[in-house]
Design an enzyme around this catalytic site. Sequence first.
Site, PDB file in Angstrom:
ATOM      1  CG  HIS A  88      -1.800   1.145   1.282  1.00 55.54           C
ATOM      2  ND1 HIS A  88      -2.901   1.137   0.749  1.00 55.54           N
ATOM      3  CD2 HIS A  88      -1.718   2.345   2.030  1.00 55.54           C
ATOM      4  CE1 HIS A  88      -3.540   2.342   0.871  1.00 55.54           C
ATOM      5  NE2 HIS A  88      -2.761   3.100   1.698  1.00 55.54           N
ATOM      6  CG  ASP A 124     -12.008   3.929   5.621  1.00 56.96           C
ATOM      7  OD1 ASP A 124     -11.515   4.914   6.349  1.00 56.96           O
ATOM      8  OD2 ASP A 124     -12.039   3.927   4.451  1.00 56.96           O
ATOM      9  NE  ARG A 130     -10.569  10.886   8.998  1.00 55.19           N
ATOM     10  CZ  ARG A 130      -9.434  10.124   8.572  1.00 55.19           C
ATOM     11  NH1 ARG A 130      -9.905   8.835   8.079  1.00 55.19           N
ATOM     12  NH2 ARG A 130      -8.225  10.362   8.366  1.00 55.19           N
ATOM     13  CB  SER A 172      -8.665   5.500   7.457  1.00 55.70           C
ATOM     14  OG  SER A 172      -8.963   5.455   5.949  1.00 55.70           O
ATOM     15  CE  LYS A 224      -8.854   2.630   3.054  1.00 53.01           C
ATOM     16  NZ  LYS A 224      -9.022   4.051   3.329  1.00 53.01           N
TER      17      LYS A 224
END
Length: 433
Positions: free
Chosen positions: A82, A161, A168, A183, A187
């Site tokens: 990621h 999320d 947010r 968050s 995921k």
Amino acid sequence: MRMVDLILKKKAGEALSKEEIDFIITNYVNGNIPDYQMSALTMAICFQGLNDDEQFNLTKAMLESGDQLDLSSIDGICVDKHSTGGVGDKTSLVVAPIVSSCGLKIAKMSGRGLGHTGGTLDKLESIPGFNISLSTEDFFKQVKEIGIAIVGQTLNITPADKKLYALRDVTGTIENIGLIASSIMSKKLASGAHSIVIDVKVGDGAFMKTIEDAKKLASALVSIGKRFGRNIEAVLTDMDSPLGENVGNANEVIEAIETLKGHGPATFERLCKKLSCEFLLMTNYCKTEEEAYKLIDEKITSGAALNKLKEMIKWQGGDPKVIEDYSLFPQQKKEIKVLSVQDGYIKRLEALEIGVSAMLLGAGRENKEDNVDLSVGIKICKKVGDYVSKGDTLAILYANEKGIDEAYNKVLNAYHFTNDKVKANDIIIDIVK
Ligand code: URA
């Protein structure tokens, strides 16, 4: 339990229990807690923070709000990467084929670009015919057969999320390390891989502007991942300047292909090899860095890594001829050179300004619903440390009709000069395990 009491509790700096966090997430997702109360809570969190237990419990509640991918039917070691998002970040398009050609399995769900940061799915869609929406069955079949698939989210992953992140975004409450870490990790955990490397970008074009904050985020991500029993590490990498020499979509895919052919920009190649090396070490696939780099180099030199990308393109309906024939990618109408108006060494090249310029040309989205022009982007010709003379080409805009004048000026202003020699930052800043 009443939401207002929990807001007051957090406002006073007290920690929320697991039961309280579960209550908040369950009732926010099902609509019993309105956005105005949730935004008051997230603002209180921005001021008071979340401790380790709260971060873990929030991640768990968001993870369990939706579907989770179970990769246990896939033989071998499933890994996932990621990136916290940057400018010119096509790393997955290189690292995934490399590690897959080494024998690890990549079952990857990626995202689209937003604002000045690009997204892997948009880039992949610049390959004619490439399908990012596989059924779960086809996704699994492909990973089992060829060891690599990159798709969009078909499952209902972390709806909590999704809702919270959108809130947010419009309430000035993105930038809290606990909220960001839970968050991201909700995921990543839902995507099922056991071994995860997170590329935490630091600098002008990244969420985290300072190394200190990036280290805090990296530690939070790693500590949440470990509490869930995952093999995880975070690599802090430089995002003061754009990554590599291309920012856009089609042009970034071409750069990724060139890197797999062994002709990539040096800093980008270093990052891709380092991340691949970390995967090989953390999964005990290789025992030493030397062994890992040797294997990576072999896979690039032999064409095995490039072949993995080709196989993935073929399996996902894309035209594999793009690997050899770049004219098959969407083509822009114009190439406009951005010329230097002064002499000197480049001391800074602002990633954020380059990312915004690419977006103005149409390569990115200002809003989620916007369409992206896959053919446009920016080619960086001069980088930090280079000497340039007045009139030299700093960058080239690949453009159609949109945003040319504004992008030209922004790119020009993104370059900063000095009379003294400059040494560029190393792309790898630190590793948090
Ligand atoms: N990326 C995410 O997925 N979540 C955040 O909160 C910030 C960046």
